[in-house]
Enzyme design. Sequence first.
Site, PDB file in Angstrom:
ATOM      1  N   SER A 192       0.844  -1.184   0.000  1.00 29.31           N
ATOM      2  CA  SER A 192       0.000   0.000   0.000  1.00 29.31           C
ATOM      3  C   SER A 192       0.876   1.229   0.000  1.00 29.31           C
ATOM      4  O   SER A 192       1.999   1.199   0.485  1.00 29.31           O
ATOM      5  CB  SER A 192      -0.913   0.026   1.235  1.00 29.31           C
ATOM      6  OG  SER A 192      -0.149   0.029   2.416  1.00 29.31           O
ATOM      7  N   CYS A 193       0.354   2.290  -0.586  1.00 26.54           N
ATOM      8  CA  CYS A 193       0.972   3.612  -0.546  1.00 26.54           C
ATOM      9  C   CYS A 193      -0.125   4.606  -0.898  1.00 26.54           C
ATOM     10  O   CYS A 193      -1.126   4.230  -1.522  1.00 26.54           O
ATOM     11  CB  CYS A 193       2.116   3.752  -1.555  1.00 26.54           C
ATOM     12  SG  CYS A 193       3.703   3.044  -1.038  1.00 26.54           S
ATOM     13  N   ASP A 194       0.065   5.842  -0.511  1.00 24.14           N
ATOM     14  CA  ASP A 194      -0.898   6.883  -0.863  1.00 24.14           C
ATOM     15  C   ASP A 194      -0.146   8.157  -1.215  1.00 24.14           C
ATOM     16  O   ASP A 194       0.738   8.586  -0.463  1.00 24.14           O
ATOM     17  CB  ASP A 194      -1.850   7.153   0.302  1.00 24.14           C
ATOM     18  CG  ASP A 194      -2.707   5.943   0.631  1.00 24.14           C
ATOM     19  OD1 ASP A 194      -3.715   5.736  -0.057  1.00 24.14           O
ATOM     20  OD2 ASP A 194      -2.355   5.208   1.570  1.00 24.14           O
TER      21      ASP A 194
END
Length: 425
Positions: free
Chosen positions: A11-13
């Site tokens: 995950s990353c944002d």
Amino acid sequence: MASSSPDSPCSCDCFVSVPPASAIPAVIFAKNSDRPRDEVQEVVFVPAGSHTPGSRLQCTYIEVEQVSKTHAVILSRPSWLWGAEMGANEHGVCIGNEAVWTKEPVGEGEALLGMDLLRLALERSSSAQEALHVITGLLERYGQGGSCLEDPVPFSYHSTFLLADRTEAWVLETAGRLWAAQRIQAGARNISNQLSIGTDISVQHPELRTHAQAKGWWDGQGAFDFAQVFSLTQQPVRMEAAKARFRAGRELLRQWQGGITAEVMMGILRDKESGICMDSGGFCTTASMVSVLPQDPTQPCVHFLTATPDPSRSVFKPFIFGVGVAQAPQVLSPTFGAQDPVRTLPRFQTRVDRRHTLYRGHQAALGLMESDQDRGQQLQQKQRDLEQEGLKATYRLLASEWAPPLQELGNLFQAFVKRESQAYA
């Protein structure tokens, strides 16, 4: 065989605000890098350089042709690899990247990592649009592939990118060597481990649509929706979680439309309820970054980096490209040369201790926060006070209320890193 399962932790944002969404006349960029919780992320300064024509450049796994001149960059990167999860260059270009899986299969061989492409683009571009061209050109020539984790079991994926400069931003999403890009000249935008470009494609790979048609993914009739055409038909659980984070991030940006500042972006990156501040199983937010890119070219860009995990309990420290800027040794991991597990074949058969000085101090501080509530609160207040000092200095600088010598600006990040390290001693 390389693992390419989207069910694996990932995950990353990334976020960007372009006026009038920003509260000030500046583009504001932000990213959380979510990686294995025991992975160390270092902050590396690389000065501008001149290179011999025809020379070769060793990236994480493969060599590429070097260019004659490269720009100075500040990188936040997993300390075992050459590229970076996020970073900026001396011209005010910022890039963050994320993992994505599509109908296009992940290659088995070693090529350029998405993180390598990010660093190469920062070193070779003076605008977000130029950085896009650098990435797509290298993608066409060398492809993307290779394990993205420091683990004996290979784990591979393709990449999406958020690119920003003083005037605009671009979302670039890839599927193998194919890609589509969307230009953002106003408003706020975020990306979260999924294809998000629909029919609003600004520029694309010349064979994108014919390839999709040949594969039977698009009938050639009507509007071409990149995300719909190239996304996996059966979305795994983790991709559904990414959708939830994407929606939450979009809503947070909407709530702050017209009032987005560096502090607002830091708050978004610290949002645990949405999962944007990741702490799930073997993964967590291992480093974070927020950048303020003023539209006025006479004002400096300011990049805030943590170099430590969990932004809710970390300090965003300001970095400015200036005279005399140099590497802060406290955020530089040890090196292991030819004996590094990433260099010996087969790769990653052993583990080494990559913790840098600030990381060690921060880990001890987190332990204190959890074991001694009173002392932990005092330590966290020191963190907030130090961060506020950096933010206030930035506001004064951008409001022309503070004009320190260029040497002092160049040493700003080092000074804040040193003071944070002393707070943990």
